[in-house]
Design an enzyme around this catalytic site. Structure first.
Site, PDB file in Angstrom:
ATOM      1  N   ASP A   9      12.605  24.534  33.935  1.00  0.00           N
ATOM      2  CA  ASP A   9      11.554  24.713  34.678  1.00  0.00           C
ATOM      3  C   ASP A   9      11.894  25.172  36.130  1.00  0.00           C
ATOM      4  OD1 ASP A   9       8.328  23.290  34.472  1.00  0.00           O
ATOM      5  OD2 ASP A   9       9.106  24.107  36.159  1.00  0.00           O
ATOM      6  N   ASP A 105       6.834  29.752  34.150  1.00  0.00           N
ATOM      7  CA  ASP A 105       8.140  29.380  34.980  1.00  0.00           C
ATOM      8  C   ASP A 105       8.905  28.225  34.008  1.00  0.00           C
ATOM      9  OD1 ASP A 105       6.691  26.879  35.359  1.00  0.00           O
ATOM     10  OD2 ASP A 105       7.611  26.498  37.154  1.00  0.00           O
ATOM     11  N   GLU A 106       8.483  28.253  32.801  1.00  0.00           N
ATOM     12  CA  GLU A 106       8.980  27.302  31.930  1.00  0.00           C
ATOM     13  C   GLU A 106       9.460  27.758  30.575  1.00  0.00           C
ATOM     14  OE1 GLU A 106       6.130  24.286  31.816  1.00  0.00           O
ATOM     15  OE2 GLU A 106       6.971  23.292  30.057  1.00  0.00           O
TER      16      GLU A 106
HETATM   17  P1  TTP Z   1       4.538  23.895  37.578  1.00  0.00           P
HETATM   18  O1  TTP Z   1       5.998  24.278  36.987  1.00  0.00           O
HETATM   19  O2  TTP Z   1       3.762  22.966  36.904  1.00  0.00           O
HETATM   20  O3  TTP Z   1       4.722  23.568  39.210  1.00  0.00           O
HETATM   21  P2  TTP Z   1       5.884  24.028  39.988  1.00  0.00           P
HETATM   22  O4  TTP Z   1       6.825  25.077  39.583  1.00  0.00           O
HETATM   23  O5  TTP Z   1       4.995  24.633  41.273  1.00  0.00           O
HETATM   24  O6  TTP Z   1       6.706  22.737  40.575  1.00  0.00           O
HETATM   25  P3  TTP Z   1       7.481  21.880  39.886  1.00  0.00           P
HETATM   26  O7  TTP Z   1       9.069  22.081  40.764  1.00  0.00           O
HETATM   27  O8  TTP Z   1       6.951  20.734  39.851  1.00  0.00           O
HETATM   28  O9  TTP Z   1       7.801  22.478  38.244  1.00  0.00           O
HETATM   29  O10 TTP Z   1       3.770  25.256  37.545  1.00  0.00           O
HETATM   30  C1  TTP Z   1       4.250  26.587  37.724  1.00  0.00           C
HETATM   31  C2  TTP Z   1       3.491  27.347  38.485  1.00  0.00           C
HETATM   32  O11 TTP Z   1       1.985  27.567  38.004  1.00  0.00           O
HETATM   33  C3  TTP Z   1       3.348  27.033  39.726  1.00  0.00           C
HETATM   34  O12 TTP Z   1       4.130  27.296  40.778  1.00  0.00           O
HETATM   35  C4  TTP Z   1       1.758  27.474  40.074  1.00  0.00           C
HETATM   36  C5  TTP Z   1       1.245  27.776  38.996  1.00  0.00           C
HETATM   37  N1  TTP Z   1       0.179  26.741  38.558  1.00  0.00           N
HETATM   38  C6  TTP Z   1      -1.098  26.884  39.068  1.00  0.00           C
HETATM   39  O13 TTP Z   1      -1.488  27.926  39.535  1.00  0.00           O
HETATM   40  N2  TTP Z   1      -2.144  25.908  38.939  1.00  0.00           N
HETATM   41  C7  TTP Z   1      -1.854  24.710  38.389  1.00  0.00           C
HETATM   42  O14 TTP Z   1      -2.540  23.715  38.464  1.00  0.00           O
HETATM   43  C8  TTP Z   1      -0.257  24.405  37.937  1.00  0.00           C
HETATM   44  C9  TTP Z   1      -0.033  22.978  37.634  1.00  0.00           C
HETATM   45  C10 TTP Z   1       0.508  25.400  38.392  1.00  0.00           C
HETATM   46 MG    MG Z   2       7.963  24.601  37.543  1.00  0.00          MG
END
Ligand code: TTP
Ligand code: MG
Length: 400
Positions: A9, A105-106
């Site tokens: 992730d 992103d996962e």
């Molecule tokens: P996430 O992997 O949930 O968050 P992140 O990568 O920003 O942070 P983390 O280090 O905790 O993983 O989500 C990936 C991307 O998806 C995030 O950068 C932006 C987008 N996103 C949104 O647009 N709205 C949302 O509510 C969420 C949860 C994510």
């Molecule tokens: Mg993330």
């Protein structure tokens, strides 16, 4: 051989991409989702510096501005995020062909068969992290464990820029002291019910007499407890990403009545939009296909400003395209609609703060849920209602 499943992730993904594009943003509280003047949108994500102020995804921008007045607010650039995601995929493909992206992103990667080549989990994680850094400049967190469930929890624990390895047999120990809300599938409501039974950690749930859980949750108690024990057999299923999705039909006899043609087109549109949402995808390009009585086939395409999975936005594009098809007064033999320029739905409806879209999205969620239970025909919305409940297409065609 024991399975080894990797979960990756990206850290603060959208914000990290922005920081690579503009190094002046590095180390700063950065909020992606809207400009400072934007009053209606929500936060897509925030850099870890901004998270210290309590800013998080899905929070209204107005609230984020109050919590973090010195934060830097940017709208975001979805294409750049998709590009970065594609590069991450390229790196993962050097390790194993069994890759399942669950969001932009996962991803899960089955690395069972890659152990020998790379020399073990640590080397695999090291390789991926440094290749991604090298190719994109981005930080990520990786977990490698015996299954998807434990890997998902472990990567969340390892954030940011971390690596967590859980060996076979250690799953339960690893989960034991974590809060029950961290177990995938336990939402706020379930968490409350579990708390009411005195269960606060995943270990509590794993050790609970099954009778107590059965009385409270019924047969799903078995699966719930198995998960708390770190047991899961779910496979990594590589999804082939469709390039386009379309629905078309040839009429039983050629039609000149455009009111009727548009009804059928609306029906095809509803079907393809439903399929799109089922795949959790969005489209940026809408193409109307018309075959006239003389077999000549014409397509009329419109590229949207932003990707969508919403019926009314696709319908609006078709309304612009239909007059172009009608310029030719010939009878119509076939009609179809194709959605292309697809990507996975990444909450960009929220990202761009479209209140109207939000309303539709919620309405369609309920529509889709009913359709899943009762069948597609149970619920129809727009122009296609004129066709009645049981639509029979002479030649239904599903294309990708
Ligand atoms: P996430 O992997 O949930 O968050 P992140 O990568 O920003 O942070 P983390 O280090 O905790 O993983 O989500 C990936 C991307 O998806 C995030 O950068 C932006 C987008 N996103 C949104 O647009 N709205 C949302 O509510 C969420 C949860 C994510
Ligand atoms: Mg993330």
């Amino acid at each position: 051989m024991d399975r080894r499943i990797l979960h990756i992730d990206m850290d603060a993904f959208f914000a990290s991409v922005e920081q690579v594009l503009n190094p002046a943003l590095r180390g700063k509280p950065l909020i992606v989702g809207g400009s400072k003047e934007d009053t209606r949108g929500v936060v897509a994500t925030a850099s870890y510096e901004a998270r210290r102020y309590g800013v998080h995804s899905a929070m209204p921008l107005a609230q984020a501005k109050k919590l973090c007045p010195d934060g830097i607010f940017v709208r975001g650039n979805f294409e750049r995020y998709q590009e970065a995601s594609d590069k991450v995929r390229d790196v993962l493909e050097t390790v194993s062909p069994i890759i399942e992206f669950t969001s932009i992103d996962e991803a899960y990667v089955d690395v069972t068969g890659s152990q020998r080549l790379f020399g073990g989990d640590d080397a695999i994680a090291q390789h991926i992290k440094s290749e991604i850094r090298h190719k994109t400049g981005l930080p990520c967190t990786i977990a490698i464990t015996p299954n998807k469930l434990v890997s998902k929890v472990a990567s969340a624990e390892g954030k940011p820029d971390g690596y967590v390895c859980v060996r076979a047999g250690e799953e339960r120990d690893f989960l034991r002291d974590l809060g029950i809300g961290k177990l995938p599938g336990v939402g706020p409501r379930m968490e409350e019910s579990l708390m009411a039974l005195g269960i606060t950690t995943i270990g509590d749930l794993a050790a609970m007499p099954i009778g107590v859980l059965l009385a409270r949750f019924g047969p799903m108690a078995y699966a719930l407890q198995r998960r708390a024990q770190g047991l899961s057999t779910a496979e990594v299923t590589p999804a082939t990403i469709p390039k386009s999705m379309g629905r078309e039909t040839t009429f039983e006899r050629d039609l000149t009545d455009w009111a009727r043609i548009e009804q059928i087109l609306a029906y095809l549109m509803e079907r393809v939009a439903f399929a799109l949402r089922e795949h959790r995808m969005e489209a940026r390009c809408v193409t109307l296909k018309v075959r006239y009585a003389d077999f000549s086939t014409h397509t009329f395409a419109k590229t949207l400003n932003q990707p969508t999975a919403l019926d009314y936005e696709i319908a609006a594009a078709l309304r612009e395209l239909v007059p172009k098809a009608r310029v030719r007064p010939a009878p119509v033999r076939l009609i179809g609609v194709t959605l292309s320029a697809l990507n996975f739905d990444q909450h960009q409806l929220h990202l761009f703060g479209k209140v109207e879209a939000d309303k539709w999205e919620r309405a369609l969620e309920s529509v889709d849920a009913l359709r899943e239970r009762l069948g597609f025909e149970y619920l129809r919305c727009g122009k296609s209602m004129g066709l009645g409940r049981d639509v029979h297409l002479a030649t239904p065609s599903l294309s990708r």
